[in-house]
Write a protein that holds these residues in place. Sequence first.
Motif, PDB file in Angstrom:
ATOM      1  N   HIS A  21       0.830  -1.212   0.000  1.00 27.34           N
ATOM      2  CA  HIS A  21       0.000   0.000   0.000  1.00 27.34           C
ATOM      3  C   HIS A  21       0.864   1.262   0.000  1.00 27.34           C
ATOM      4  O   HIS A  21       0.647   2.177  -0.821  1.00 27.34           O
ATOM      5  N   VAL A  22       1.849   1.318   0.893  1.00 26.43           N
ATOM      6  CA  VAL A  22       2.697   2.513   0.979  1.00 26.43           C
ATOM      7  C   VAL A  22       3.541   2.650  -0.288  1.00 26.43           C
ATOM      8  O   VAL A  22       3.715   3.756  -0.819  1.00 26.43           O
ATOM      9  N   LYS A  23       4.041   1.529  -0.799  1.00 27.22           N
ATOM     10  CA  LYS A  23       4.823   1.591  -2.036  1.00 27.22           C
ATOM     11  C   LYS A  23       3.954   2.102  -3.190  1.00 27.22           C
ATOM     12  O   LYS A  23       4.415   2.907  -4.009  1.00 27.22           O
ATOM     13  N   HIS A  24       2.711   1.662  -3.251  1.00 27.21           N
ATOM     14  CA  HIS A  24       1.793   2.138  -4.292  1.00 27.21           C
ATOM     15  C   HIS A  24       1.608   3.653  -4.196  1.00 27.21           C
ATOM     16  O   HIS A  24       1.610   4.350  -5.220  1.00 27.21           O
ATOM     17  N   LEU A  25       1.475   4.177  -2.988  1.00 27.50           N
ATOM     18  CA  LEU A  25       1.324   5.622  -2.810  1.00 27.50           C
ATOM     19  C   LEU A  25       2.555   6.363  -3.314  1.00 27.50           C
ATOM     20  O   LEU A  25       2.454   7.456  -3.876  1.00 27.50           O
ATOM     21  N   ILE A  26       3.738   5.767  -3.117  1.00 24.79           N
ATOM     22  CA  ILE A  26       4.981   6.393  -3.573  1.00 24.79           C
ATOM     23  C   ILE A  26       5.094   6.319  -5.090  1.00 24.79           C
ATOM     24  O   ILE A  26       5.414   7.313  -5.752  1.00 24.79           O
ATOM     25  N   ASN A  58      15.610 -15.664 -18.034  1.00 20.73           N
ATOM     26  CA  ASN A  58      16.591 -15.354 -16.998  1.00 20.73           C
ATOM     27  C   ASN A  58      15.865 -14.652 -15.847  1.00 20.73           C
ATOM     28  O   ASN A  58      15.599 -13.455 -15.913  1.00 20.73           O
ATOM     29  N   GLU A  59      15.555 -15.409 -14.789  1.00 21.23           N
ATOM     30  CA  GLU A  59      14.763 -14.874 -13.696  1.00 21.23           C
ATOM     31  C   GLU A  59      15.500 -13.792 -12.913  1.00 21.23           C
ATOM     32  O   GLU A  59      14.897 -12.824 -12.456  1.00 21.23           O
ATOM     33  N   ARG A  60      16.798 -13.944 -12.737  1.00 19.15           N
ATOM     34  CA  ARG A  60      17.560 -12.920 -12.016  1.00 19.15           C
ATOM     35  C   ARG A  60      17.508 -11.586 -12.761  1.00 19.15           C
ATOM     36  O   ARG A  60      17.342 -10.528 -12.170  1.00 19.15           O
ATOM     37  N   LEU A  61      17.675 -11.652 -14.056  1.00 22.37           N
ATOM     38  CA  LEU A  61      17.604 -10.453 -14.880  1.00 22.37           C
ATOM     39  C   LEU A  61      16.217  -9.834 -14.800  1.00 22.37           C
ATOM     40  O   LEU A  61      16.069  -8.618 -14.646  1.00 22.37           O
ATOM     41  N   ALA A  62      15.188 -10.667 -14.884  1.00 23.95           N
ATOM     42  CA  ALA A  62      13.811 -10.176 -14.839  1.00 23.95           C
ATOM     43  C   ALA A  62      13.487  -9.547 -13.494  1.00 23.95           C
ATOM     44  O   ALA A  62      12.850  -8.482 -13.429  1.00 23.95           O
ATOM     45  N   ASN A  63      13.925 -10.167 -12.396  1.00 24.02           N
ATOM     46  CA  ASN A  63      13.651  -9.622 -11.065  1.00 24.02           C
ATOM     47  C   ASN A  63      14.346  -8.289 -10.848  1.00 24.02           C
ATOM     48  O   ASN A  63      13.787  -7.365 -10.259  1.00 24.02           O
ATOM     49  N   THR A  64      15.584  -8.180 -11.328  1.00 22.02           N
ATOM     50  CA  THR A  64      16.317  -6.919 -11.202  1.00 22.02           C
ATOM     51  C   THR A  64      15.632  -5.814 -11.995  1.00 22.02           C
ATOM     52  O   THR A  64      15.477  -4.685 -11.521  1.00 22.02           O
ATOM     53  N   LEU A  65      15.193  -6.151 -13.204  1.00 27.07           N
ATOM     54  CA  LEU A  65      14.502  -5.162 -14.030  1.00 27.07           C
ATOM     55  C   LEU A  65      13.173  -4.746 -13.419  1.00 27.07           C
ATOM     56  O   LEU A  65      12.773  -3.584 -13.514  1.00 27.07           O
ATOM     57  N   GLN A  66      12.476  -5.682 -12.786  1.00 28.58           N
ATOM     58  CA  GLN A  66      11.197  -5.339 -12.174  1.00 28.58           C
ATOM     59  C   GLN A  66      11.372  -4.276 -11.097  1.00 28.58           C
ATOM     60  O   GLN A  66      10.617  -3.297 -11.045  1.00 28.58           O
ATOM     61  N   VAL A  67      12.365  -4.452 -10.223  1.00 29.77           N
ATOM     62  CA  VAL A  67      12.625  -3.458  -9.178  1.00 29.77           C
ATOM     63  C   VAL A  67      13.020  -2.125  -9.806  1.00 29.77           C
ATOM     64  O   VAL A  67      12.573  -1.056  -9.372  1.00 29.77           O
ATOM     65  N   LEU A  68      13.856  -2.180 -10.830  1.00 33.66           N
ATOM     66  CA  LEU A  68      14.298  -0.965 -11.512  1.00 33.66           C
ATOM     67  C   LEU A  68      13.116  -0.214 -12.123  1.00 33.66           C
ATOM     68  O   LEU A  68      12.994   1.013 -12.004  1.00 33.66           O
ATOM     69  N   LEU A  69      12.217  -0.941 -12.779  1.00 36.58           N
ATOM     70  CA  LEU A  69      11.056  -0.320 -13.408  1.00 36.58           C
ATOM     71  C   LEU A  69      10.083   0.242 -12.380  1.00 36.58           C
ATOM     72  O   LEU A  69       9.398   1.234 -12.646  1.00 36.58           O
ATOM     73  N   GLU A  70      10.006  -0.393 -11.211  1.00 34.04           N
ATOM     74  CA  GLU A  70       9.183   0.166 -10.136  1.00 34.04           C
ATOM     75  C   GLU A  70       9.745   1.506  -9.686  1.00 34.04           C
ATOM     76  O   GLU A  70       8.999   2.459  -9.463  1.00 34.04           O
ATOM     77  N   GLU A  71      11.070   1.568  -9.536  1.00 38.20           N
ATOM     78  CA  GLU A  71      11.697   2.844  -9.163  1.00 38.20           C
ATOM     79  C   GLU A  71      11.415   3.922 -10.203  1.00 38.20           C
ATOM     80  O   GLU A  71      11.195   5.091  -9.873  1.00 38.20           O
ATOM     81  N   MET A  72      11.416   3.525 -11.471  1.00 36.87           N
ATOM     82  CA  MET A  72      11.223   4.492 -12.538  1.00 36.87           C
ATOM     83  C   MET A  72       9.776   4.958 -12.635  1.00 36.87           C
ATOM     84  O   MET A  72       9.502   6.055 -13.129  1.00 36.87           O
ATOM     85  N   GLN A  73       8.837   4.139 -12.150  1.00 31.99           N
ATOM     86  CA  GLN A  73       7.428   4.489 -12.304  1.00 31.99           C
ATOM     87  C   GLN A  73       7.115   5.823 -11.637  1.00 31.99           C
ATOM     88  O   GLN A  73       6.355   6.629 -12.162  1.00 31.99           O
ATOM     89  N   ARG A  74       7.711   6.065 -10.479  1.00 32.00           N
ATOM     90  CA  ARG A  74       7.410   7.337  -9.816  1.00 32.00           C
ATOM     91  C   ARG A  74       8.009   8.516 -10.576  1.00 32.00           C
ATOM     92  O   ARG A  74       7.474   9.622 -10.543  1.00 32.00           O
ATOM     93  N   LEU A  75       9.119   8.280 -11.304  1.00 30.64           N
ATOM     94  CA  LEU A  75       9.666   9.345 -12.143  1.00 30.64           C
ATOM     95  C   LEU A  75       8.662   9.741 -13.216  1.00 30.64           C
ATOM     96  O   LEU A  75       8.495  10.914 -13.521  1.00 30.64           O
ATOM     97  N   PHE A  76       8.014   8.731 -13.806  1.00 27.36           N
ATOM     98  CA  PHE A  76       7.037   9.012 -14.855  1.00 27.36           C
ATOM     99  C   PHE A  76       5.866   9.810 -14.306  1.00 27.36           C
ATOM    100  O   PHE A  76       5.315  10.681 -14.976  1.00 27.36           O
TER     101      PHE A  76
END
Length: 239
Positions: free
Chosen positions: A16-21, A145-163
């Motif tokens: 919930h808090v992450k969604h707000l961010i 490649n699950e490690r690659l996918a998991n790393t990208l998922q976190v990265l894209l979450e960080e970028m979502q707030r930039l958008f």
Amino acid sequence: MTTARARSATDNAYEHVKHLILTGQLAPGAELHEAALTESTGFGRSPVREALRRLVQQGFVEVLPRQGYRVTVVTLASVQDLFEMRLLLEPAAVELAAMRAPQAELEALHELAHETYTHDDTRSYQQFLQDNREFHVRIARASGNERLANTLQVLLEEMQRLFFVSLGDRDHASEMMHEHHDLHDALLARDASRARQIVVDQIEASRKRVLEGLIAAGGRSTRAASGVVLAGVSSRISR
């Protein structure tokens, strides 16, 4: 049973808090206090405390000694770091997906590739950003490649707030939808080199949009812009 309930409450508070961010409802630089979050979210004090600790570990929140917490401020360095990381990781994931992914997984991306949003409709844009992230994460998972996918998922979450913070006056809906079309077509054609180049071009275009939007937000002195520190950014946009 008690442990399972506590874990579920903590996970729910964290999401919930992450969604707000991520959606800008808690803007960069916003101060966070356990008591206030407990009251506003309805979660218990312990789940909120644990959620904040997890968000600190992931870089979404930072500790203010003897004061509490705040949503991590957006800086020019952090924006550039995120885009550089994405340029290193996502083209490789896309290339692998074009070569390895089952055809059914690529075809299943059709609906996400055609999503768009209504300009000036915050809820529409919020849904688009969630779908956009899902589109790119599913391509990364299709690489195998699950490690690659998991790393990208976190990265894209960080970028979502930039958008969200950089949402400006210009309507980019059509432009972004065509980018997804082109990438999806290249994946379906199994053209790995073309898919790689398309995603590189998309990331660079996204970086330009974000930086221009952040400057515009700063000029409007919006609430979100108060936590954005982009000194010297204008000289970097054209890169």
